[in-house]
Scaffold this motif. Structure first.
Motif, PDB file in Angstrom:
ATOM      1  N   GLU B  33     -28.546 -54.395  37.736  1.00  0.00           N
ATOM      2  CA  GLU B  33     -28.707 -55.503  38.674  1.00  0.00           C
ATOM      3  C   GLU B  33     -29.118 -54.999  40.065  1.00  0.00           C
ATOM      4  N   ILE B  37     -32.141 -56.134  42.538  1.00  0.00           N
ATOM      5  CA  ILE B  37     -31.993 -56.484  43.963  1.00  0.00           C
ATOM      6  C   ILE B  37     -32.996 -55.697  44.815  1.00  0.00           C
ATOM      7  N   LEU B  38     -33.130 -54.394  44.472  1.00  0.00           N
ATOM      8  CA  LEU B  38     -34.026 -53.529  45.242  1.00  0.00           C
ATOM      9  C   LEU B  38     -35.496 -53.739  44.873  1.00  0.00           C
ATOM     10  N   VAL B 111     -25.458 -56.545  55.556  1.00  0.00           N
ATOM     11  CA  VAL B 111     -26.514 -56.397  54.542  1.00  0.00           C
ATOM     12  C   VAL B 111     -25.884 -56.239  53.152  1.00  0.00           C
ATOM     13  N   GLU B 114     -24.460 -59.656  52.117  1.00  0.00           N
ATOM     14  CA  GLU B 114     -25.569 -60.604  51.934  1.00  0.00           C
ATOM     15  C   GLU B 114     -26.217 -60.442  50.562  1.00  0.00           C
ATOM     16  N   HIS B 115     -26.397 -59.190  50.122  1.00  0.00           N
ATOM     17  CA  HIS B 115     -27.080 -58.942  48.849  1.00  0.00           C
ATOM     18  C   HIS B 115     -26.113 -58.579  47.724  1.00  0.00           C
ATOM     19  N   LEU B 117     -24.086 -56.124  47.336  1.00  0.00           N
ATOM     20  CA  LEU B 117     -24.037 -54.714  46.930  1.00  0.00           C
ATOM     21  C   LEU B 117     -22.597 -54.212  46.791  1.00  0.00           C
ATOM     22  N   VAL B 160     -24.801 -48.918  51.790  1.00  0.00           N
ATOM     23  CA  VAL B 160     -26.206 -49.240  52.091  1.00  0.00           C
ATOM     24  C   VAL B 160     -26.950 -47.939  52.401  1.00  0.00           C
ATOM     25  N   ASN B 184     -37.114 -55.715  53.654  1.00  0.00           N
ATOM     26  CA  ASN B 184     -36.631 -57.097  53.570  1.00  0.00           C
ATOM     27  C   ASN B 184     -35.109 -57.178  53.462  1.00  0.00           C
ATOM     28  N   LEU B 185     -34.530 -56.212  52.752  1.00  0.00           N
ATOM     29  CA  LEU B 185     -33.069 -56.218  52.613  1.00  0.00           C
ATOM     30  C   LEU B 185     -32.377 -56.041  53.961  1.00  0.00           C
TER      31      LEU B 185
END
Lengths: 272, 272
Positions: B33, B37-38, B111, B114-115, B117, B160, B184-185
């Motif tokens: 996953e 995302i990346l 970050v 938000e994503h 991670l 991150v 963008n991330l």
């Protein structure tokens, strides 16, 4: 004929400007020589000029500071990458110390002197020449690093970084190219075995190990000196007028040297 | 038959080891996953695993710390390069502040949340889940950044960076590839216009401008609080039990809010 007068007067100004610049430049060696030292040809020659121009120089349009900012990041990444692959077992704390030792101001200033890069600096700082001369002399007493015992003109490290930044921008941000160009110039590369402890830290660690009480007495305002007392005995003194920190370091170094002798004598007395 | 027994017992150990690992992993989502995302496929899958493994995790052979060390340098250079070209007129001091804002711990921790991670982190720290939950809640009150008013679990920023380090190593050190993957991330990218002053600095600067005397009173040991007096009047208070620094920042923020009202009233009285 206003049309003709204007360009003429502009030409006069330009000629004067060129003239005054050429006076200031006349003692400076050509930047072609830098390309030879690096073994690298610049696409954009202005970057090379910018890398060696201090903001004190009359040509106020450029200063090496932005390129130094770039070079600083590039240099950090170059050593980070190099160490990551070369020392797969080193913990991150040691990697950080190792990188710090390789991008250290005195280390880079030595690189500048070693390869004569300081000769190309365009500046108008009246005292700088003398400071650089003193630094070039002082490093002769310490083969690798003085560990805070001598005063380092920061600009010497700055121009190494700005030059790294200039090559990085010029070669379209290839860190591999930058490493190829600078790897040999940055010698001697500090290895984990070469990591030295700072004299103040070293003194504290030694005294803790030997159960000795260490005390620094700050006399810098009165006499530009620090005294070191160990178990209430005066064991070291360091003086330096320009920077308090260097007097502090020198006092620690002096105490370490004397303590080495004292402990050596004590140990041999104990043994006999 | 010693020859056969040995491999069998090794197999037993391995089976046990696998079993105990799979129990700890069972609640963790697959790292596939993360690749989604990346938008990046890893050549070396172990780098991805390493990037999410905390040293507290039973599999002690790896920890994200070395990759985080690499990612930290990569991230610095990415922003340095981006800003160098995007803002040709910014002086190096502002470039440094701008980069600091973009690689800041709270910024990167946001970050991670938000994503999503943080869901992939392999750790055995009993309190971390709760700290991450609290952080995810707290950031809802501050659209961009709390400027030191909330407690940030450092590990969120670390993963991150370690992920950036992992991609950098995996793609043969191409900083352009890393920037493409993460640009963008890392949104919202902080611009010079968005640079905020820290509340403590802001309060001192405002008071200096208005010729007011500001004084912080440290009551943290007694009551986990800081009081702020301006011209000997109590104007603000901040409390926070876990970190003294945050109580200090909150006191400054409270004083700024109150001072804004007081000065606003004063100004409108003066005008009327």
């Amino acid at each position: 004929m206003a049309y003709h007068q204007e360009p003429e007067s502009e030409l006069e100004v330009d000629a004067f400007h060129l003239n005054s610049e050429s006076n200031q430049m006349e003692s400076l060696p050509s930047l072609d020589e830098v390309e030879e030292i690096l073994g690298y040809k610049f696409e954009n020659w202005r970057l090379l000029e910018e890398a060696f121009t201090d903001s004190s120089f009359p040509d106020k349009r450029v200063s090496y500071e932005r390129l130094e900012h770039v070079g600083d990041s590039v240099l950090n990444l170059l050593f980070t990458k190099e160490h990551y692959f070369k020392y797969p077992d080193l913990p991150p704390g040691t990697l950080t110390r190792l990188r710090a030792a390789n991008v250290d101001t005195e280390k880079l200033a030595r690189v500048a002197i070693e390869h004569g890069l300081h000769r190309f600096l365009r500046d108008k700082k009246p005292l700088l020449d003398e400071q650089i001369r003193e630094f070039s002399q002082a490093i002769l007493d310490y083969s690798l690093h003085s560990n805070g015992l001598i005063d380092v003109p920061k600009v010497l490290a700055d121009i190494v970084k700005s030059l790294i930044g200039a090559v990085f921008i010029d070669c379209n941000s290839s860190i591999d190219t930058v490493w190829k160009v600078f790897k040999n110039l940055l010698e001697p590369i500090i290895s984990p075995e070469m990591l030295k402890i700072h004299p103040v830290t070293e003194l504290y660690e030694l005294c803790q190990k030997k159960h000795l009480k260490v005390k620094f007495v700050d006399l810098w305002r009165e006499s530009m000196a620090f005294d070191v007392f160990i178990d209430n005995q005066l064991v070291g003194r360091g003086t330096y007028g320009l920077k308090k920190e260097i007097a502090h370091n020198r006092a620690a170094k002096d105490a370490l040297d004397n303590l080495g002798r004292i402990l050596g004598e004590k140990d041999s007395t104990d043994e006999s």
